[in-house]
Write a protein that holds these residues in place. Structure first.
Motif, mmCIF file in Angstrom:
data_model
loop_
_atom_site.group_PDB
_atom_site.id
_atom_site.type_symbol
_atom_site.label_atom_id
_atom_site.label_comp_id
_atom_site.label_asym_id
_atom_site.label_seq_id
_atom_site.Cartn_x
_atom_site.Cartn_y
_atom_site.Cartn_z
ATOM 1 N N GLN A 1 -28.098 56.165 -61.251
ATOM 2 C CA GLN A 1 -27.000 55.657 -62.070
ATOM 3 C C GLN A 1 -26.432 54.360 -61.493
ATOM 4 O OE1 GLN A 1 -25.783 56.630 -65.048
ATOM 5 N NE2 GLN A 1 -27.472 58.093 -65.086
ATOM 6 N N ASP B 1 -24.871 58.272 -56.750
ATOM 7 C CA ASP B 1 -26.069 58.582 -57.534
ATOM 8 C C ASP B 1 -26.889 57.300 -57.617
ATOM 9 O OD1 ASP B 1 -27.916 58.870 -59.673
ATOM 10 O OD2 ASP B 1 -26.696 60.447 -60.571
ATOM 11 N N GLU C 1 -20.511 61.294 -53.647
ATOM 12 C CA GLU C 1 -21.079 61.574 -54.971
ATOM 13 C C GLU C 1 -22.023 60.468 -55.441
ATOM 14 O OE1 GLU C 1 -20.736 64.277 -56.788
ATOM 15 O OE2 GLU C 1 -19.365 65.257 -55.362
#
Length: 218
Positions: A18, A15, A13
């Motif tokens: 981010q 990112d 996951e």
């Protein structure tokens, strides 16, 4: 090795955008996968709930969390510690010390001081160790010693709190002076007279930051 699947799901996951923002917020001290708290909770909570059912505390898993490069792994380790903290004993204090002094920063130490505070209510020997930590070379051990009684309210050992704070007077370290102010501020909600008296006795010796924080509710 149930946790290998957990780490795989976290890493899948990642990112990048981010990740950069979260690392910047933490002064570039640690890399992040970039998982917001709701997403992190969604992935890890089922694994943590299941793991917490075990009779023993899985320190191998906790230490592996600290070995991982990305900061979210340490947050996972903290969540697991919260879920099993009733199983901890005073024999685990050295292991908690290892966590505090590895990849140290306020986001982890300020969670572990609460764990140690709960531990001290059942094992008085922890209080003796906190007095030793209050004189340590490591500032994060000092910070935990100063703040571990924060949530104890009327169970606060004021004589011990005073000794620990006095051991840290004259520090130029922001995180130490902030911790002194926070510990006094929290206790002022329970016994404002004691805090006022302490501030008067130590006038001119406490840092401005400590006094400012301590005086917030007085």
């Amino acid at each position: 090795m149930w946790y290998l699947e957990l780490f795989e799901k976290l890493e899948a996951e990642k990112d990048e955008q981010q990740s950069v923002k979260m690392s910047a917020y933490m002064k570039e001290r640690f890399p992040f996968l970039g998982l917001p708290k709701p997403k992190l909770n969604e992935i890890m909570k089922p694994y943590i709930r299941q793991a917490a059912k075990s009779q023993d505390v899985d320190w191998n898993f906790i230490f592996l969390c600290w070995e991982k490069e990305y900061r979210e792994a340490q947050y996972v380790g903290m969540e697991y510690i919260y879920s099993v903290q009733k199983k901890l004993t005073d024999h685990d204090l050295d292991k908690l010390k290892r966590l505090i002094t590895t990849k140290s920063w306020w986001d982890i130490t300020d969670g572990l001081d609460k764990v140690i505070g709960n531990l001290s209510l059942h094992y008085p020997s922890v209080n003796d160790e906190m007095l030793i930590w209050s004189c340590a070379d490591n500032i994060w051990l000092r910070r935990v010693a100063i703040d571990y009684q924060q949530k104890m309210k009327d169970k606060t050992d004021t004589a011990l709190l005073e000794k620990i704070i006095l051991n840290n007077l004259g520090s130029n370290e922001f995180f130490i002076n902030k911790a002194i102010g926070w510990s006094l501020r929290e206790y002022s909600k329970v016994n404002s007279d004691w805090v006022k008296s302490f501030l008067e006795k130590q006038e001119g010796k406490l840092s401005r930051l400590s006094v400012k924080e301590a005086s917030k509710y007085l």
